[in-house]
Design an enzyme around this catalytic site. Structure first.
Site, PDB file in Angstrom:
ATOM      1  N   CYS A  76       3.227   8.412   1.494  1.00 48.96           N
ATOM      2  CA  CYS A  76       4.368   7.103   2.085  1.00 48.96           C
ATOM      3  C   CYS A  76       4.065   6.701   1.569  1.00 48.96           C
ATOM      4  CB  CYS A  76       3.516   7.844   3.143  1.00 48.96           C
ATOM      5  SG  CYS A  76       3.321   6.499   4.400  1.00 48.96           S
TER       6      CYS A  76
ATOM      7  N   CYS B 175      -0.961   5.959   9.891  1.00 48.89           N
ATOM      8  CA  CYS B 175      -0.371   5.154  10.250  1.00 48.89           C
ATOM      9  C   CYS B 175      -0.022   3.312  11.047  1.00 48.89           C
ATOM     10  CB  CYS B 175       0.916   5.772  12.540  1.00 48.89           C
ATOM     11  SG  CYS B 175       1.627   7.245  11.276  1.00 48.89           S
TER      12      CYS B 175
ATOM     13  N   GLU C 168       0.910  -1.473  -0.328  1.00 48.58           N
ATOM     14  CA  GLU C 168      -0.185  -0.556   0.148  1.00 48.58           C
ATOM     15  C   GLU C 168       0.606   1.267   0.185  1.00 48.58           C
ATOM     16  OE1 GLU C 168      -4.135  -1.636   1.805  1.00 48.58           O
ATOM     17  OE2 GLU C 168      -2.573  -1.092   3.442  1.00 48.58           O
TER      18      GLU C 168
ATOM     19  N   CYS D 191       1.293  -2.461  15.853  1.00 45.92           N
ATOM     20  CA  CYS D 191       1.199  -2.396  13.785  1.00 45.92           C
ATOM     21  C   CYS D 191       0.447  -3.013  12.969  1.00 45.92           C
ATOM     22  CB  CYS D 191       2.615  -2.239  14.044  1.00 45.92           C
ATOM     23  SG  CYS D 191       3.113  -1.536  12.339  1.00 45.92           S
TER      24      CYS D 191
ATOM     25  N   CYS E  68       6.328  -6.958   7.016  1.00 47.84           N
ATOM     26  CA  CYS E  68       7.174  -6.729   7.525  1.00 47.84           C
ATOM     27  C   CYS E  68       7.891  -7.710   8.995  1.00 47.84           C
ATOM     28  CB  CYS E  68       7.314  -5.227   8.402  1.00 47.84           C
ATOM     29  SG  CYS E  68       8.166  -4.974   9.161  1.00 47.84           S
TER      30      CYS E  68
ATOM     31  N   CYS F   7       6.408  -5.414  15.693  1.00 54.12           N
ATOM     32  CA  CYS F   7       6.059  -4.543  16.637  1.00 54.12           C
ATOM     33  C   CYS F   7       4.452  -4.562  16.830  1.00 54.12           C
ATOM     34  CB  CYS F   7       5.802  -2.504  16.088  1.00 54.12           C
ATOM     35  SG  CYS F   7       7.587  -2.663  15.383  1.00 54.12           S
TER      36      CYS F   7
END
Ligand code: SAH
Length: 345
Positions: free
Chosen positions: A105, A337, A92, A119, A112, A116
């Site tokens: 962004c 975010c 994205e 997230c 990933c 975290c």
């Protein structure tokens, strides 16, 4: 035979390819310009190149271009693109328009590998690194949307989409060199921010490589135990090493460091958390971006109340650390975010 992406060739490679085939070397320059400056998606779009030459290119190469799979628009103007890669995977990329800036962004990996806890991207796991041209193409796509919807070009880029840019360092660097090169988009590196969860070895490498873009670090806590509980890789890359690497970065680049920081209720909303943050970042000019938490349906995380934010702002300001509280953008379309998770798939 799986054909290679022609954009993995440098200008010199392209020139050599044509001379080897008995064509003139400057054909390489023409092709290079079509590929990068003009961002064409099909070799046959090179209209000043003869069919014979195009065919010889096509016999060995393809262009693995990206495609927009879907576009979502937020009520605040933010646009989120689901981008399909040539192998069917999706990332994205987001356009965040404000009065003064058009910010892209950008993602650096599919998924990933860091974990975290707060997230959404971490739930995808890392599937693969993006190639330099896949990173570059996201920027071109967003720039086109800026022109189409806002009549102005892209002004800023943040590597704050999916993935950890410093775990795909070489490709991110190659993409940035195309983005900033006059033969690419010609953007200033000062308008590019690479955001990292903090990989000390790579931060030192960036300093050694004398990169010209800006650095942001997702800190979220300056207390070892707290940070490890929300960002488990902190056990391996701990705060002592992280700070060492940041000192090295500052000593060598003299560039201010930005810290991204979410304040959560019961996790990092106490005076001792604020003091630890001041202690951590006071060695260099720095800026703390307090980011609003965007919920990802995990009851252990809750945005701290306004008085906790006020506490952070007061103490940081008193210590001459620049601080901003950033309102979320694109929340209604999961574009804010930490919300990028290919939900539309
Ligand atoms: N891996 C890099 C790039 C991702 S940037 C990094 O960690 O910096 C995405 C930013 O959003 C990071 O600062 C991250 O910590 C933050 N973030 C992640 N999840 C979030 C959430 N749910 N709400 C608010 N910010 C979040």
């Amino acid at each position: 035979m799986i054909k290679k992406d022609v954009r993995s060739l440098s200008l010199e490679d392209l020139r050599a390819f044509f001379t080897d085939k008995g064509f003139q070397a400057f054909r390489g320059n023409q092709v290079y310009e079509w590929l990068w400056k003009k961002s064409i998606t099909d070799i046959d779009q090179m209209t000043n190149i003869s069919k014979e030459i195009r065919d010889s290119l096509k016999s060995e190469f393809v262009i693995n271009n990206i495609e927009i799979d879907s576009v979502q628009k937020s009520t605040d103007g933010t646009i989120k693109n689901a981008i399909r890669l040539h192998d069917g995977l999706t990332v994205e990329s987001v356009l965040i328009p404000t009065k003064t800036r058009m910010t892209a962004c950008i993602s650096s990996q599919v998924g990933c590998s860091l974990n975290c806890k707060f997230c959404a991207t971490s739930r995808l796991k890392r599937m693969r690194n993006l190639n330099p041209d896949e990173i570059y193409d996201q920027v071109v796509t967003i720039n086109n949307q800026c022109l189409e919807f806002h009549n102005k070009p892209l002004t800023n880029i943040v590597f704050m989409g999916m993935g950890e840019p410093l775990m795909n360092y070489n490709n991110v660097l190659k993409a940035i060199s195309k983005i900033t090169s006059p033969s690419g988009l010609g953007m200033s590196p000062k308008r590019i921010v690479v955001s990292t969860s903090g990989i000390p070895k790579m931060i030192k490498k960036m300093a050694d490589d004398k990169v010209k873009f800006k650095l942001a670090v997702s800190l979220h806590s300056a207390i070892e135990k707290t940070r490890t509980s929300i960002m488990p890789f902190n056990e391996k890359f701990n705060l002592i090493e992280l700070r060492d690497s940041l000192k090295y970065w500052y000593k060598n680049t003299k560039n201010r460091i930005t810290y991204e920081y979410v304040v959560w209720e019961g996790i990092n909303d106490k005076m001792e958390d604020v003091n630890a943050l001041v202690e951590f970042c006071k060695f260099s000019p720095s800026k703390v971006n307090l980011i609003q938490y965007n919920s990802i349906d995990d009851p252990s995380f809750k945005q701290a109340n306004n008085s906790a934010i006020a506490l952070y702002m007061n103490v940081l300001e008193k210590n001459n650390i620049t601080v901003t509280f950033r309102r979320s953008r694109g929340k209604d379309i999961d574009a804010a975010c930490g919300q990028l998770a290919n939900k539309s798939q």
